[in-house]
Design a protein around this motif. Structure first.
Motif: not given
Length: 382
Positions: A2-6
């Motif tokens: 998964f890719r965690f983005i702010c």
């Protein structure tokens, strides 16, 4: 992975280059990824939104087996989460004195005499508030068999209610067609009304209504159904529930849903007034069956339906929630007015894992927020 983005907006300032999500949230993201991988899920997107703060977004998987990765602007079907948009649209029309929650459905669509078999008139608030009195999910089978909307509404208007309107919770999809029919009588459509009142004023860049709009999107998640344990197959987008757009016809990306959630958290009062948010999330009719949902029951002590929203008592906290499910897609949205936080999850698969993911999220979230609250109180005393 998964890719965690702010995800930040200009109004809230830039995200710090050293930003990292709280451990409880990264742990949650890792845990659901492990379950998604074990079940070979095609893809999902979820977001945690704090009022007046950044949104933490997780993107996982692909639009289809051989397609591109799911992105912030990948569009999904919202299914019955569409009802949260419909309730707010109706609330705005009521606030502008164009409609009334007490308006009889017979006045909205005179060609369908819904009140002839009821002890009391069927009102707009009963349609949006799921308290019509008709057998739950009446004639959903006819939606899926592609019966014409007019034929289904005629059959529904002849149906003998289980209880008087407003007296019991009876979830419906077919009945929401009266709202589309109403707009048609006005020379408009639900799509046009929703675009004008909500989608365009909020600046939801990829949101739309209808099958053609979904498939015209530059990026959209393809629907998947299970063909055996942990094996998924891409399927066709069906027309059926799209013909009942106020019930299940809205499409949106996770980027759009963050905008929607910010509005529900009170950040867009000129478009979505706080009084309207309170109005649609006021508990109206008890929905006892919700208390026995397998993955939710250990957390819930009370459950009602408002106007297009379920209102839960989740471990002592009010949680406004709605889920959606059509062939090939699942969607869930929820927010806590107490803490000013919200959650959205969109899936391009008919996976029951979402029934586990959402209550697990809120259990961890409330535990984290309670600890923060206690810490803040202790610091104030010192």
């Amino acid at each position: 992975m998964f890719r965690f983005i702010c995800l930040c907006f200009a109004a809230y300032g830039a995200c710090s280059p050293v930003w990292s999500a709280d451990k409880w949230l990264t742990d949650y993201a890792a845990d659901i990824q492990a379950k998604a991988q074990a079940n070979n899920l095609p893809g999902y997107a979820f977001a945690y939104i704090e009022k007046d703060g950044p949104a933490s977004v997780v993107l996982y998987g692909k639009e289809s087996k051989t397609g591109p990765a799911i992105e912030l602007d990948t569009v999904f079907r919202l299914a019955s989460v569409s009802k949260t948009f419909t309730s707010m649209l109706m609330a705005k029309y009521v606030a502008q004195n164009q409609l009334s929650w007490q308006m009889p459905v017979d006045n909205l669509v005179p060609e369908y005499p819904f009140s002839k078999t009821a002890e009391a008139p069927l009102l707009l608030q009963h349609v949006v508030g799921q308290s019509s009195g008709y057998t739950p999910n009446a004639y959903d089978n006819l939606i899926e068999a592609n019966y014409s909307v007019k034929r289904v509404l005629n059959m529904l208007s002849d149906l003998e209610p289980l209880c008087s309107p407003g007296k019991c919770y009876t979830y419906q999809n077919t009945l929401f067609a009266v709202i589309e029919e109403y707009f048609s009588h006005q020379g408009s459509s639900y799509q046009q009304a929703l675009n004008k009142a909500i989608i365009e004023p909020l600046g939801m860049p990829h949101a739309s209504v209808g099958k053609q709009a979904l498939m015209a999107s530059e990026k959209w998640a393809k629907p998947h159904v299970a063909i055996s344990r942990n094996r998924w197959h891409t399927t066709k987008v069906r027309d059926d529930y799209y013909r009942y757009s106020p019930a299940a016809g809205v499409n949106a990306s996770i980027e759009d849903m963050i905008v929607w959630m910010r509005a529900l958290l009170g950040e867009e009062p000129n478009v979505i007034a706080p009084s309207l948010i309170e109005q649609v999330t006021e508990p109206r009719v008890k929905s006892k069956k919700e208390l026995y949902r397998r993955q939710w029951r250990k957390y819930l002590s009370d459950a009602h339906y408002g106007l297009g929203w379920r209102i839960y008592d989740f471990n002592g906290h009010q949680l406004n929630y709605h889920g959606g499910w059509v062939k090939g897609y699942r969607a869930e949205v929820a927010f806590s007015p107490e803490y000013g936080v919200g959650y959205v999850m969109l899936m391009n698969a008919e996976s029951n894992l979402i029934n586990e993911f959402t209550p697990d999220f809120w259990s961890r979230c409330f535990e984290h927020l309670e600890k923060m609250q206690l810490t803040a109180k202790a610091q104030q005393k010192n």
